[in-house]
Scaffold this active site. Structure first.
Site, PDB file in Angstrom:
ATOM      1  N   CYS A 181       0.545  -1.239   0.038  1.00 35.88           N
ATOM      2  CA  CYS A 181       0.148  -0.345  -0.113  1.00 35.88           C
ATOM      3  C   CYS A 181       1.084   1.338  -0.119  1.00 35.88           C
ATOM      4  CB  CYS A 181      -0.828   0.019   1.717  1.00 35.88           C
ATOM      5  SG  CYS A 181      -1.751  -1.647   1.184  1.00 35.88           S
ATOM      6  N   ARG A 217      -7.796  -4.499  -2.902  1.00 34.81           N
ATOM      7  CA  ARG A 217      -7.500  -3.733  -3.743  1.00 34.81           C
ATOM      8  C   ARG A 217      -8.637  -3.103  -5.009  1.00 34.81           C
ATOM      9  NH1 ARG A 217      -2.626  -2.869  -1.558  1.00 34.81           N
ATOM     10  NH2 ARG A 217      -1.258  -4.967  -0.986  1.00 34.81           N
TER      11      ARG A 217
END
Length: 225
Positions: free
Chosen positions: A52, A128
């Site tokens: 991330c 995601r």
């Protein structure tokens, strides 16, 4: 949070569900606060996670390119605002990148649940996902990645531009646009003819050199903007 009755992944072509969200830039109402602009909302599993962190840096480094396409960025994860702020501070301190776009705090998980961002096999972390929403608040594209694979921001930029070009010129995009291996660089697909007359006219246009055709149903032209 408000108006979170419906649950599950939205569909392409649907309005982005209206909701009030708390972000690192204060409270916002989606999609109303972005009326007249496109936005890319992307979820990530959690703050202070390696993949991330690389994604946030990659998004920020392309933020001006998104803005040039009248497109804003919005992050989201099941973390509180203070965690987001601390993570952003860490990114600036350690990596020298100042994250300028807002990050939604969804510590209750209501937004993630509504948008279908929780995978039953992956605990409570958000996957995601990427939502591309147009300037009228309509969902135009959804990408869904596993936690283990980081996103390609150049592809997200490409699809935003492709959708905008398609809307403006009424054309479709070949694979790998704008660098198609079949129809050529910067060429776009002309929608197929819908009747015999239009098919014949399409081939006549090709004979005149106005467009190029493999057949009446597969014609293309160089995009002039």
């Amino acid at each position: 949070m408000e108006n979170l009755e419906r649950k599950g992944l939205p569909l392409l072509g649907e309005p982005f569900p209206e909701m009030k969200v708390l972000t690192t830039h204060g409270e916002k109402v989606l999609p109303n606060d972005y009326k007249g602009k496109w936005f890319v909302l992307f979820s990530h599993p959690a703050d202070f996670t390696p993949v991330c962190t690389t994604e946030f840096v990659a998004f920020q480094k392309r933020y001006e390119k998104f803005r040039a396409l009248n497109t804003e960025l919005i992050g989201l994860s099941i973390d509180q605002v203070f965690s987001h702020i601390k993570w952003v501070e860490w990114i600036k301190e350690k990596l020298g990148v100042d994250i300028e776009f807002p990050i939604i705090a969804d510590d209750t998980g209501k937004i993630a649940e509504k948008l279908g961002l929780i995978h039953p096999g992956k605990g409570t972390n958000t996957v995601r996902a990427v939502f591309v929403v147009d300037d009228k608040g309509i969902i135009r594209l959804i990408l869904y990645y596993p936690q283990e694979v980081g996103r390609n921001m150049e592809e997200i930029l490409r699809v935003v531009e492709a959708l905008q070009v398609s809307d403006k010129y009424g054309v479709a995009m070949p694979a790998h646009w704008p660098d198609s291996e079949v129809v050529g660089k910067d060429h776009v697909i002309i929608p197929p003819a819908k009747d015999v007359k239009a098919a014949k006219e399409r081939l006549e246009s090709a004979k005149k050199g106005e467009i190029e055709c493999f057949d009446w149903w597969l014609c293309h032209k160089k995009l002039t903007r």
